[in-house]
Every structure is written in C-alpha cells, then in structure tokens.
Design a protein around this motif. Structure first.
Motif, mmCIF file in Angstrom:
data_model
loop_
_atom_site.group_PDB
_atom_site.id
_atom_site.type_symbol
_atom_site.label_atom_id
_atom_site.label_comp_id
_atom_site.label_asym_id
_atom_site.label_seq_id
_atom_site.Cartn_x
_atom_site.Cartn_y
_atom_site.Cartn_z
ATOM 1 N N GLU A 1 48.445 33.502 38.879
ATOM 2 C CA GLU A 1 47.435 32.740 38.160
ATOM 3 C C GLU A 1 47.061 31.494 38.944
ATOM 4 O O GLU A 1 47.908 30.801 39.504
ATOM 5 N N ILE B 1 36.698 36.276 39.134
ATOM 6 C CA ILE B 1 37.502 36.757 38.011
ATOM 7 C C ILE B 1 37.276 38.254 37.818
ATOM 8 O O ILE B 1 38.216 39.023 37.577
ATOM 9 N N TYR C 1 40.883 38.242 40.122
ATOM 10 C CA TYR C 1 41.589 36.970 40.261
ATOM 11 C C TYR C 1 41.799 36.346 38.881
ATOM 12 O O TYR C 1 40.901 36.362 38.039
ATOM 13 N N LYS C 2 42.990 35.805 38.660
ATOM 14 C CA LYS C 2 43.288 35.112 37.406
ATOM 15 C C LYS C 2 43.020 33.628 37.623
ATOM 16 O O LYS C 2 43.761 32.950 38.342
ATOM 17 N N GLY D 1 37.687 36.741 31.206
ATOM 18 C CA GLY D 1 39.131 36.506 31.302
ATOM 19 C C GLY D 1 39.501 35.101 31.727
ATOM 20 O O GLY D 1 40.693 34.777 31.829
#
Length: 332
Positions: A233, A254, A258-259, A284
């Motif tokens: 994250e 995202i 990708y967080k 997200g």
C-alpha cells in the motif's frame, strides 16, 4: 432544535466556532446573528477571516444583513472598520497584526450595535487572536468565515464549525442537497492512524517506510508515479490542496493494481468535485486526514436574493436524512 444547538455550542471542549458558507449569500450572516442570540448572555469574542459585514453586496449590489452584536462583546477587527460601527466601543489593545484595513484591534462594545468585521487573513494570525480573547473573559469565540473562506473551519484553527448552505448556491434542489452533503463529507473525512513528524513536506508511506519526496507541489503529480510500489500500500501525504486534476492522474495507476491512498492535513484542504471523488474511491482509492473537522450543525437559507427559493421544511428534512448533525433554518 434551538436547545440542541445551544447544547452543542456550550460543549466545554468547544471554545471557538467558525461559521462557513457554501458561497455568497447562502445565509451566513443571518446564521451568525442567530448563534449570537442563542449564546446570550455569554460574553462573546467575534472576529472574521477576511472582511465581512458590508452593507451592500459587492457582486449583486443588493442590501446585506448587518452583523448585530450585544453590549460587552469583544471584537477583533481592522481599525478602519471602526468608523462603520453603530455603537460606542472601548479599544482594549492593538494586536500587532495587520490587514488592508489597518492594524487589527481588540475592542469591547459599550452598547448593542452593528459592526463591520475585518479580521486576520492568515490562519496563524487568527489562532493568535482567538487565544487573545480569553484574557478579556470571552466564554466563546465566533469566527465569521467570510465568502467561502473554509480555512476558518480547520480543526487546527477552531474547535468546531457551523456550516451554512442556501438556495443562492443552486436553483436545482437536488444539486443543492447533493453538493451540500458532499462538502460536509469532504470536511469530515476519516482521521488516519498514522502520525507524521513533519507536516510541511510531501511524503510517501509504504509499510514502515516514510520517505520525503523531492517534489515541491502536488501539482507535479506526474513526478510522483515513479515512487509508487506495486507490492504494498502506498499512502501519499500532501500538505497542500487536493484537487480533481491531481486525482485524475492517480486513478489510472489504481486501475493498474496499485494500492494508493492519500492523506491531507484536514478537510479544508480538499477541493474535490463529487464526480472526481467518486471515481477515485470507486477505483479503490481512499482519502484520510491528519485531523478531522468537527461540524456542530448545518444552517440553511431556503431563499435566494434573486427571487427564487425552496420550501424550508422540505430542505431541512431532506438534508437531515443525509447528515448526522442538526439541520436548522435560523429564521424558523
């Protein structure tokens, strides 16, 4: 409703309260006067961030409601505004803080009257003035946010806020309700559990790592992409304003997996449209704040100076179903 609102204002943890409007002519001055009457006979300190209380609106050239204060109220305002006071006053001290209206002085009203407010323009100066009110026996301080100056609502500046919306913002009832709820949601974003040693630098938090990025502004969002890590994250702290254009550059990453989360200082730094915010969170992404604003109530003005308006009860009830704070019409 008045008793519920008074109890919130009298909370011992709430010393300073900002009154912040959605925009011009949404009913902020009427709400300020209502709060003043609710808190009577408490000795109040009153100031603004920027100038407010002019008799004629600078944009529409229509008469504006006056700010009416009680005898004994302590006011912090630029010295050139004193000639507009309708009551006599005692000058208590000069603050050494200046704005275009001269030095901001602390004065105590010697009778009931109307005033023009011209308080500090910087939040750092506003914090100093709020502290100064205490030595003059003020039980509460009210800060007029002045023309959508939402900075006064920052939890780093005032302890609580009363938000004000009105028909002047939009002729569309559904849009008015939706935008009002969105603005309140942005001001009350969830508080992060992460603590930062510095709050003036762009930082990337990945797991236990906190890295200061050599980027001066979030406007340079394209330069941030190379720092994101795909296996964990990524929490990005931005000390300045969070805007639609910034989020629009992050959303594609995202969607690639990708967080990415964003942390801002507080909700007054968030300038996002409902559409941009929705796209980011639906993808997200998450947005948190270092410190949450504390809304106490939502005031509504169902009438516009342009002649159109909404039913007060319908507007209050529609908003009350969507927000967790008391909603009131100060003229009801």
């Amino acid at each position: 409703m008045s008793q519920i609102l008074k109890e919130k204002l009298m909370d011992q943890d709430i010393y300073s309260v900002s009154i912040v409007g959605m925009g011009k002519n949404t009913g902020k001055t009427v709400t300020l006067n209502y709060l003043i009457s609710l808190l009577d006979p408490l000795t109040l300190g009153v100031t603004s961030i920027g100038i407010d209380g002019e008799k004629i609106d600078n944009l529409t050239f229509t008469p504006k409601p006056s700010i009416s204060l009680k005898k004994g109220t302590v006011v912090a305002t630029g010295e050139k505004t004193l000639k507009e006071f309708t009551s006599s006053y005692e000058i208590l001290e000069g603050t050494g803080i200046f704005n275009p209206l001269g030095e901001i002085v602390m004065v105590r009203l010697q009778e009931d009257g109307e005033v023009l407010l011209g308080g500090p323009e910087r939040t750092t100066d506003l914090k100093k003035i709020i502290s100064t009110f205490k030595k003059y026996g003020c039980g509460k301080v009210l800060v007029d946010g002045a023309i959508d100056r939402r900075a006064a609502a920052s939890p780093y500046v005032t302890d609580g806020m009363v938000f004000v919306t009105g028909a002047a913002f939009s002729r569309d009832f559904t849009r008015l309700v939706g935008e009002t709820v969105h603005r309140l949601n942005m001001l009350t974003l969830p508080q992060t559990s992460i603590s930062l040693e510095r709050e003036d630098k762009i930082q990337l938090i990945s797991g236990e790592e906190i890295n200061f990025l050599p980027i001066k502004s979030a406007l340079l969002a394209d330069q941030l992409i190379g720092y994101f890590k795909g296996d964990r994250e990524n929490l990005l702290y931005i000390p300045g304003a969070l805007t639609d254009s910034f989020l629009q550059k992050i959303v594609p990453w995202i969607k690639k997996g990708y967080k990415i989360g964003i942390i801002v200082k507080d909700g007054t730094k968030v300038f996002l449209s409902p559409k941009a915010y929705g796209q980011f969170t639906d993808s997200g992404g998450k947005i948190e704040v270092l410190k949450s604003c504390k809304p106490l109530a939502l005031g509504v003005n169902p009438l516009s100076e342009e002649g159109y308006g909404f039913d007060s009860t319908a507007l209050v009830n529609s908003l009350q179903q969507l927000v967790p704070i008391p909603v009131f019409d100060p003229l009801k």
